[in-house]
Design a protein around this motif. Structure first.
Motif, short mmCIF file in Angstrom:
data_model
loop_
_atom_site.label_atom_id
_atom_site.label_comp_id
_atom_site.label_asym_id
_atom_site.label_seq_id
_atom_site.Cartn_x
_atom_site.Cartn_y
_atom_site.Cartn_z
N UNK A 11 0.84 -1.19 0.00
CA UNK A 11 0.00 0.00 0.00
C UNK A 11 0.88 1.25 0.00
N UNK A 12 0.47 2.25 -0.74
CA UNK A 12 1.23 3.49 -0.83
C UNK A 12 0.37 4.62 -0.25
N UNK A 13 1.01 5.47 0.53
CA UNK A 13 0.31 6.60 1.10
C UNK A 13 -0.34 6.30 2.44
N UNK A 14 0.19 5.27 3.13
CA UNK A 14 -0.41 4.87 4.41
C UNK A 14 0.57 4.92 5.57
N UNK A 15 1.76 5.44 5.35
CA UNK A 15 2.75 5.49 6.41
C UNK A 15 3.77 4.38 6.27
N UNK A 16 4.55 4.19 7.32
CA UNK A 16 5.68 3.27 7.28
C UNK A 16 5.30 1.83 7.61
N UNK A 17 4.46 1.61 8.61
CA UNK A 17 4.10 0.26 9.02
C UNK A 17 3.03 -0.32 8.10
N UNK A 18 3.34 -1.46 7.51
CA UNK A 18 2.42 -2.10 6.57
C UNK A 18 1.78 -3.37 7.15
N UNK A 20 -0.55 -4.06 9.32
CA UNK A 20 -2.01 -4.21 9.37
C UNK A 20 -2.60 -4.59 8.01
N UNK A 21 -1.99 -4.09 6.94
CA UNK A 21 -2.47 -4.39 5.59
C UNK A 21 -2.09 -5.82 5.19
N UNK A 22 -0.89 -6.22 5.59
CA UNK A 22 -0.47 -7.60 5.33
C UNK A 22 -1.39 -8.57 6.07
N UNK A 23 -1.68 -8.26 7.32
CA UNK A 23 -2.57 -9.12 8.12
C UNK A 23 -3.95 -9.21 7.48
N UNK A 24 -4.45 -8.10 6.97
CA UNK A 24 -5.76 -8.10 6.32
C UNK A 24 -5.75 -9.00 5.09
N UNK A 25 -4.68 -8.93 4.31
CA UNK A 25 -4.58 -9.80 3.13
C UNK A 25 -4.45 -11.26 3.53
N UNK A 26 -3.69 -11.52 4.58
CA UNK A 26 -3.55 -12.90 5.05
C UNK A 26 -4.91 -13.47 5.46
N UNK A 27 -5.76 -12.65 6.06
CA UNK A 27 -7.11 -13.10 6.43
C UNK A 27 -7.92 -13.43 5.18
N UNK A 28 -7.82 -12.59 4.17
CA UNK A 28 -8.53 -12.83 2.90
C UNK A 28 -8.09 -14.17 2.32
N UNK A 29 -6.80 -14.38 2.27
CA UNK A 29 -6.26 -15.61 1.68
C UNK A 29 -6.68 -16.82 2.51
N UNK A 30 -6.60 -16.71 3.82
CA UNK A 30 -7.01 -17.80 4.71
C UNK A 30 -8.49 -18.14 4.52
N UNK A 31 -9.32 -17.12 4.46
CA UNK A 31 -10.76 -17.34 4.29
C UNK A 31 -11.09 -17.94 2.93
#
Length: 105
Positions: A11-18, A20-31
């Motif tokens: 993600x671009x434009x969301x700050x330095x720590x990514x 939370x976005x990685x975790x959200x994608x991992x949930x999508x993939x898991x589901x």
């Protein structure tokens, strides 16, 4: 067609720590029920072509929904038609060729 992909969504434009976005994608993939392995720079995903790419699309939707105005994605895709090969098969093949050398590295 079975596919193995290496997915890296940034993600671009969301700050330095990514994370939370990685975790959200991992949930999508898991589901999605797909076989996946998180690694330091992305996620390997294995499954049927349409299911894998639907999960990638859903990751983009979720990350945009979290407020990311832009996303840069790197996707490496591998397919075979001569036989079925899993992520584990590929790793075991290399490990078998390393033999005892792996302990020396």
């Amino acid at each position: 067609m079975n596919v193995i992909v290496d997915l890296c969504i940034v993600p671009i434009g969301v700050g330095v720590s990514l994370s939370p976005y990685v975790a959200a994608c991992e949930k999508v993939i898991s589901q999605s029920g797909l076989k996946a392995v998180l690694h330091a720079n992305g996620t390997n995903i294995e499954g049927e072509w349409d299911a894998v790419f639907a999960a990638v699309k859903r990751c983009h939707e979720v990350v945009h929904g979290m407020g990311a105005p832009r996303i840069s994605t790197t996707l490496r895709v591998g397919t075979r038609t001569d036989r079925i090969q899993t992520m584990e098969d590929k790793v075991k093949s290399v490990q078998g060729k390393l033999g005892g050398a792996a302990a020396d590295v």
